[in-house]
Design a protein around this motif. Sequence first.
Motif, short mmCIF file in Angstrom:
data_model
loop_
_atom_site.label_atom_id
_atom_site.label_comp_id
_atom_site.label_asym_id
_atom_site.label_seq_id
_atom_site.Cartn_x
_atom_site.Cartn_y
_atom_site.Cartn_z
N THR A 196 12.47 -26.66 -8.11
CA THR A 196 12.08 -25.27 -8.32
C THR A 196 11.83 -25.01 -9.80
OG1 THR A 196 13.38 -24.58 -6.40
CG2 THR A 196 12.80 -22.88 -8.00
N PRO A 206 15.44 -26.58 -4.62
CA PRO A 206 15.55 -25.48 -3.66
C PRO A 206 16.95 -25.39 -3.06
CG PRO A 206 13.55 -26.76 -3.28
CD PRO A 206 14.37 -27.53 -4.26
N GLY A 263 7.99 -23.84 -10.22
CA GLY A 263 7.09 -23.90 -9.07
C GLY A 263 5.74 -24.49 -9.38
N GLY A 276 8.15 -15.09 -9.79
CA GLY A 276 9.19 -15.20 -8.79
C GLY A 276 10.55 -15.61 -9.32
N ARG A 308 11.25 -10.61 -4.55
CA ARG A 308 11.32 -11.77 -3.66
C ARG A 308 11.36 -13.08 -4.45
NH1 ARG A 308 7.52 -8.26 -2.02
NH2 ARG A 308 7.87 -7.12 -0.07
N ARG A 321 12.20 -16.76 -6.01
CA ARG A 321 12.60 -18.09 -5.54
C ARG A 321 13.73 -18.65 -6.40
NH1 ARG A 321 7.35 -21.22 -6.17
NH2 ARG A 321 6.84 -19.47 -7.54
N LEU A 328 16.83 -19.13 -1.77
CA LEU A 328 16.86 -19.01 -3.23
C LEU A 328 17.41 -20.27 -3.89
CD1 LEU A 328 18.44 -15.46 -3.63
CD2 LEU A 328 16.09 -16.07 -4.17
#
Length: 256
Positions: A3, A28, A63, A79, A162, A164, A196
């Motif tokens: 991530t 992740p 990401g 994010g 929202r 990540r 998350l």
Amino acid sequence: MSTLTVNGISKSFYGVKAVQGVSFEIGPGQIMALIGPNGAGKSTCFNMLNGQLRPDTGSVTFGGHDITGSAPSEIWRHGVGRTFQIAQTFGSMTVRENVQMVLHSVNRRLWGLWSPLMAGYAAEADELLEAVGMQEQADRACCVLAYGDVKRLELAMALANRPRLLLMDEPTAGMAPKERNELMSLTARLVTERGLSVLFTEHSVDVVFEHANTVVVMSRGQLIARGTPEEIREDPLVQEVYLGSGAFLETSGIGQ
């Protein structure tokens, strides 16, 4: 695919090397704690990840996007959510209005006399408040909340875009032990429910060893250890760095 990838970031202030060549990755669903004694460089490192500071060298990738030196607002729109050591809420607004305000920003909508703040995104705000156990207090003014509830509200606000990845700067600072565990247990549940990843700094090592699944340790601007809580407990260099910190030794089991 990770991530967040941090590759060799460094930062100096007037010749003093605050952070030196720090690298790590967050995958992740991972809950990673960044710890170290005072002056280790944790805050400087943390602020480079979220855009408050630009690294002198190295890169930060989120990401698949290079976010090195990007503004906090841009990183947020990619994010990345953030909570702060001192909760960033608006005391004169209700609990719901605090979340609605963030949702307006997420959706890039303005409000004014013709479009009151309270008229937009109420259902979405209530959904986020329910996720953190605060829906029953939606109509209360933020200024009358208990501190633990303020931290829950801030968490709901951080979830509004929202994210990540959630960056949490000493999330349990100033909280009683029971409140600490409740907040971090809630965070762990949200990691599972919402997919998350979490990176948090923390001085309370009982929180770290109870809730993190990976721990990275800094000292004098450098990353000196990474591993599971069990591996960090047994690491000789970590024991040396924290030698003399009775709270750490007692809580973690080091030296026993």
